[in-house]
Design a protein around this motif. Structure first.
Motif, PDB file in Angstrom:
ATOM      1  N   ALA A  20       0.823  -1.215   0.000  1.00 41.53           N
ATOM      2  CA  ALA A  20       0.000   0.000   0.000  1.00 41.53           C
ATOM      3  C   ALA A  20       0.853   1.258   0.000  1.00 41.53           C
ATOM      4  O   ALA A  20       0.335   2.365   0.162  1.00 41.53           O
ATOM      5  N   GLU A  21       2.164   1.101  -0.202  1.00 44.64           N
ATOM      6  CA  GLU A  21       3.062   2.251  -0.136  1.00 44.64           C
ATOM      7  C   GLU A  21       3.138   2.989  -1.460  1.00 44.64           C
ATOM      8  O   GLU A  21       3.025   2.384  -2.529  1.00 44.64           O
ATOM      9  N   ASP A  22       3.323   4.306  -1.389  1.00 42.72           N
ATOM     10  CA  ASP A  22       3.561   5.135  -2.563  1.00 42.72           C
ATOM     11  C   ASP A  22       5.044   5.478  -2.624  1.00 42.72           C
ATOM     12  O   ASP A  22       5.710   5.601  -1.584  1.00 42.72           O
ATOM     13  N   LEU A  23       5.556   5.648  -3.832  1.00 39.09           N
ATOM     14  CA  LEU A  23       6.961   6.001  -4.009  1.00 39.09           C
ATOM     15  C   LEU A  23       7.225   7.386  -3.440  1.00 39.09           C
ATOM     16  O   LEU A  23       6.523   8.345  -3.758  1.00 39.09           O
ATOM     17  N   GLU A  24       8.233   7.489  -2.599  1.00 43.33           N
ATOM     18  CA  GLU A  24       8.621   8.776  -2.032  1.00 43.33           C
ATOM     19  C   GLU A  24       9.845   9.286  -2.772  1.00 43.33           C
ATOM     20  O   GLU A  24      10.846   8.590  -2.881  1.00 43.33           O
ATOM     21  N   LYS A  43      12.037  10.333   4.207  1.00 44.56           N
ATOM     22  CA  LYS A  43      11.396  10.128   5.501  1.00 44.56           C
ATOM     23  C   LYS A  43      11.309   8.632   5.765  1.00 44.56           C
ATOM     24  O   LYS A  43      10.804   7.881   4.943  1.00 44.56           O
ATOM     25  N   ILE A  44      11.788   8.212   6.909  1.00 45.25           N
ATOM     26  CA  ILE A  44      11.793   6.793   7.250  1.00 45.25           C
ATOM     27  C   ILE A  44      10.612   6.488   8.155  1.00 45.25           C
ATOM     28  O   ILE A  44      10.490   7.045   9.245  1.00 45.25           O
ATOM     29  N   ASP A  45       9.743   5.614   7.670  1.00 44.12           N
ATOM     30  CA  ASP A  45       8.592   5.195   8.458  1.00 44.12           C
ATOM     31  C   ASP A  45       8.977   3.922   9.209  1.00 44.12           C
ATOM     32  O   ASP A  45       9.178   2.876   8.609  1.00 44.12           O
ATOM     33  N   LYS A  46       9.083   4.014  10.504  1.00 43.00           N
ATOM     34  CA  LYS A  46       9.533   2.879  11.291  1.00 43.00           C
ATOM     35  C   LYS A  46       8.409   1.888  11.569  1.00 43.00           C
ATOM     36  O   LYS A  46       8.641   0.814  12.111  1.00 43.00           O
ATOM     37  N   LYS A  47       7.168   2.248  11.219  1.00 51.22           N
ATOM     38  CA  LYS A  47       6.049   1.346  11.465  1.00 51.22           C
ATOM     39  C   LYS A  47       5.951   0.345  10.325  1.00 51.22           C
ATOM     40  O   LYS A  47       5.655   0.707   9.196  1.00 51.22           O
ATOM     41  N   ILE A  48       6.219  -0.922  10.597  1.00 51.10           N
ATOM     42  CA  ILE A  48       6.149  -1.967   9.602  1.00 51.10           C
ATOM     43  C   ILE A  48       4.941  -2.832   9.919  1.00 51.10           C
ATOM     44  O   ILE A  48       4.854  -3.439  10.995  1.00 51.10           O
ATOM     45  N   THR A  49       3.985  -2.868   9.015  1.00 51.38           N
ATOM     46  CA  THR A  49       2.749  -3.590   9.255  1.00 51.38           C
ATOM     47  C   THR A  49       2.679  -4.908   8.512  1.00 51.38           C
ATOM     48  O   THR A  49       1.806  -5.723   8.769  1.00 51.38           O
TER      49      THR A  49
END
Length: 249
Positions: A121-125, A239-245
């Motif tokens: 569900a991630e978008d390219l940053e 930006k680093i998203d540390k939440k891994i689902t």
């Protein structure tokens, strides 16, 4: 089943796996000798050859040869794909309604057929553009010079939008034209056009080109016209998203 793969499948196995993958809205990958016929805004035919075929859950249909970056044939997202059997041969069909387009692929000598149900569900940053430079300067105006105060972003003029409008420590208006790559003469000319909208301003108006570097011609034109240059690299940090689902790690 989340993933299935079959090497050198029979036509019936190929049909079953593709049909199952389409029903499950999976990502389908096929390596096979194929022929493709397209009808729509134009007409084209691609003779038999060894290729990679990909059907995505969003409806996109791609055929890749062993060269070039772009697919040789493709249908966009929201197209509808089907798999059919005719006289013991597997056919893929992708149809787009508006505009009306149809791509039919005949499969022969199938080497691999597989599908996978991904979770993504991630978008390219992306970072490093003028927008990122503008945000960086807005949050840290001292990068331009001590006492600089940005007041407006994307300021509208008759010649376009000024990236950043502000004032220096003496109250003089400053117009910043931002470029994330090496700037050329066209950037200097654009900056000059912006300054024309401030010709009647009684206070001093400064124009500054902000970029990692500039061509010799651009630097010469800046000096000739009394404009300034500030060497500044755009931000490269993501930006680093540390939440891994997901359990993909």
């Amino acid at each position: 089943m989340k993933f299935i793969s079959c090497e050198n499948p029979s036509t019936s196995e190929t049909f079953k796996i593709i049909d199952d993958g389409l029903r499950k809205r999976a990502l389908i990958v096929i390596f096979a000798c194929c022929k493709a016929i397209y009808e729509g805004r134009a007409r084209s035919q691609l003779g038999f050859g060894e290729r990679a075929i990909m059907l995505k859950p969003d409806g996109a249909f791609l055929i890749h040869q062993d060269r070039k970056l772009d697919p040789v044939n493709w249908q966009p997202p929201k197209s509808r794909s089907k798999v059919k059997m005719r006289e013991g041969v597997v056919f893929l069909e992708s149809v787009r309604r508006a505009p009306e387009e149809r791509l039919e692929v005949e499969l022969r000598n199938i080497h691999l057929v597989s599908y996978y149900i991904p979770q993504d569900a991630e978008d390219l940053e992306v970072t490093g553009h003028e927008k990122d430079m503008g945000e960086m300067i807005w949050n840290s105006p001292e990068l331009i010079e001590k006492g600089f105060r940005p007041t407006v972003r994307e300021y509208s003029t008759s010649k376009g939008f000024i990236d950043i409008l502000g004032k220096d420590k003496d109250g003089s208006v400053m117009i910043l034209e931002l470029k994330s790559r090496k700037a050329g003469v066209s950037a200097v000319k654009q900056l000059r056009r912006y300054l024309k909208d401030f010709e009647e301003d009684k206070k001093k108006v400064r124009g500054m080109l902000v970029a990692p570097s500039a061509t010799e011609d651009a630097l010469e034109l800046l000096e000739e016209t009394g404009l300034e240059f500030k060497a500044l690299e755009p931000p490269r940090e993501l930006k680093i998203d540390k939440k891994i689902t997901l359990d993909c790690f």
